[in-house]
Design an enzyme around this catalytic site. Structure first.
Site, PDB file in Angstrom:
ATOM      1  N   SER A   1      23.890  17.190  45.268  1.00 31.78           N
ATOM      2  CA  SER A   1      23.037  17.319  44.096  1.00 31.78           C
ATOM      3  C   SER A   1      22.138  18.549  44.214  1.00 31.78           C
ATOM      4  CB  SER A   1      22.229  16.029  43.907  1.00 31.78           C
ATOM      5  OG  SER A   1      21.595  16.014  42.651  1.00 31.78           O
ATOM      6  N   MET A   2      20.814  18.393  44.203  1.00 30.35           N
ATOM      7  CA  MET A   2      19.954  19.567  44.386  1.00 30.35           C
ATOM      8  C   MET A   2      20.141  20.170  45.772  1.00 30.35           C
ATOM      9  SD  MET A   2      16.331  19.096  42.452  1.00 30.35           S
ATOM     10  CE  MET A   2      16.223  18.907  40.664  1.00 30.35           C
TER      11      MET A   2
ATOM     12  N   ASP B   1      30.407  12.658  36.269  1.00 31.32           N
ATOM     13  CA  ASP B   1      29.034  12.956  36.679  1.00 31.32           C
ATOM     14  C   ASP B   1      28.160  13.152  35.442  1.00 31.32           C
ATOM     15  OD1 ASP B   1      26.667  13.951  37.759  1.00 31.32           O
ATOM     16  OD2 ASP B   1      27.692  15.158  39.265  1.00 31.32           O
TER      17      ASP B   1
ATOM     18  N   HIS C   1      28.286  10.991  40.065  1.00 30.44           N
ATOM     19  CA  HIS C   1      27.432  11.941  40.784  1.00 30.44           C
ATOM     20  C   HIS C   1      27.202  11.522  42.232  1.00 30.44           C
ATOM     21  CE1 HIS C   1      24.371  15.046  41.154  1.00 30.44           C
ATOM     22  NE2 HIS C   1      23.503  14.158  41.589  1.00 30.44           N
TER      23      HIS C   1
END
Length: 302
Positions: A173-174, A219, A251
């Site tokens: 993710s981030m 996602d 996700h």
């Protein structure tokens, strides 16, 4: 007294040299004739670790290397909030490449912890990190990934097990967006793997690090149409890169044991961190499987 580090060629030179060697080996095999007796394997790369891979070996929950782990206290480091190191217990085959892995927004290292032993047992030193704040944005996570690699190679108790010229970053993710930021700012890295990555920046044309972008078909947090796909397409066409979209996945797919994520991450890291062309077979030609919705690449790899 510690032994002086070996002088190694630049990452680009190594990739070019091994490409030429691979072609030379292929031509030698063809010239020997179909009926010739098979010769013993001669390592095309000095960084090959472990036996020749098979589908079974890279899909297994553990590789051939016995591993140990150690905790990195937040109070003992700067630039990130500590983590866990997973590493092969024997260096009989030589030193190893190292990989730093970041979790995503609001998450802790526990969300990517499964990758630690999975990758380490295949022949890597791995650190999963906690970030300074659970709300850190991708650029900050990228800086923290690099700080973790610097800690591994300069200060950690496993530093003598690591080849500081063979380093990689991953993240979810981030944290995946952070792996792109890290690759963009440190072109000396050998590989980057954003896992269902999220980043407000979509153009990564400046990246010079071989990058495997892994997205997920369903996602809704970082939809592939606005994240993983533009990440991949913006990377230079001359770069060794690939785009893997997980079929019918969300996700959070990379946050628990996932055979496809592990299989192709191992292959990418082996191919570009270890220059181990034995793993090329799992990347080129483009793999097809029920777990893959889409795969794009720039085969053949340089």
């Amino acid at each position: 007294m510690q032994p002086l580090p070996a002088i190694t060629p630049s990452p680009v030179a190594r990739r070019r040299n091994h490409r030429g060697l691979r072609w030379a080996l292929a031509l030698a095999v063809l010239g020997a004739g179909v009926g010739a007796a098979p010769a013993a394997h001669a390592a095309a790369s000095p960084y090959e670790r472990g036996p020749a891979p098979t589908v079974t070996s890279i899909e297994a929950s553990r590789g051939v290397f016995a591993i140990a782990q150690s905790t990195v206290a937040a109070s003992s480091v700067t630039g990130f909030r500590g983590g866990t190191i997973y590493y092969p217990t024997s260096t009989a085959e030589g030193t190893f490449g190292a990989v730093a892995i970041s979790p995503g927004y609001t998450a802790t290292q526990s969300s990517v912890a499964w990758l630690g032993p999975r990758l380490a047992s295949q022949g890597f030193v791995v650190i999963t990190i906690d970030t300074l704040s659970r709300y850190d944005q991708p650029a900050s996570r990228g800086t923290q990934l690099l700080a973790a690699l610097d800690y591994l190679t300069n200060t950690s108790g496993v530093r003598t097990r690591i080849d500081r010229n063979r380093l990689a970053v991953m993240g979810h993710s981030m944290g995946g967006g952070g792996s792109l930021s890290a690759a963009n700012s440190r072109p000396q890295l050998q590989a980057a793997i954003p896992l269902t990555g999220w980043h407000s920046v979509k153009n990564w044309s400046g990246v010079r690090v071989p990058t495997l972008v892994i997205g997920a078909e369903n996602d809704s947090v970082a939809p592939v149409a606005s994240h993983s796909e533009p990440f991949y397409t913006s990377l230079p066409s001359t770069l060794d890169k690939a785009y893997l979209e997980l079929n019918n996945a969300s996700h959070s797919a990379p946050t628990s044991s996932n055979v496809a994520v592990a299989k192709y991450s191992i292959s990418w890291l082996k191919r570009f961190v270890d220059d181990d062309t034995r793993y090329e077979q799992f990347l080129c030609p483009a793999p097809q499987a029920s777990t893959i919705q889409e795969y794009r690449d720039t085969c053949p790899h340089a």
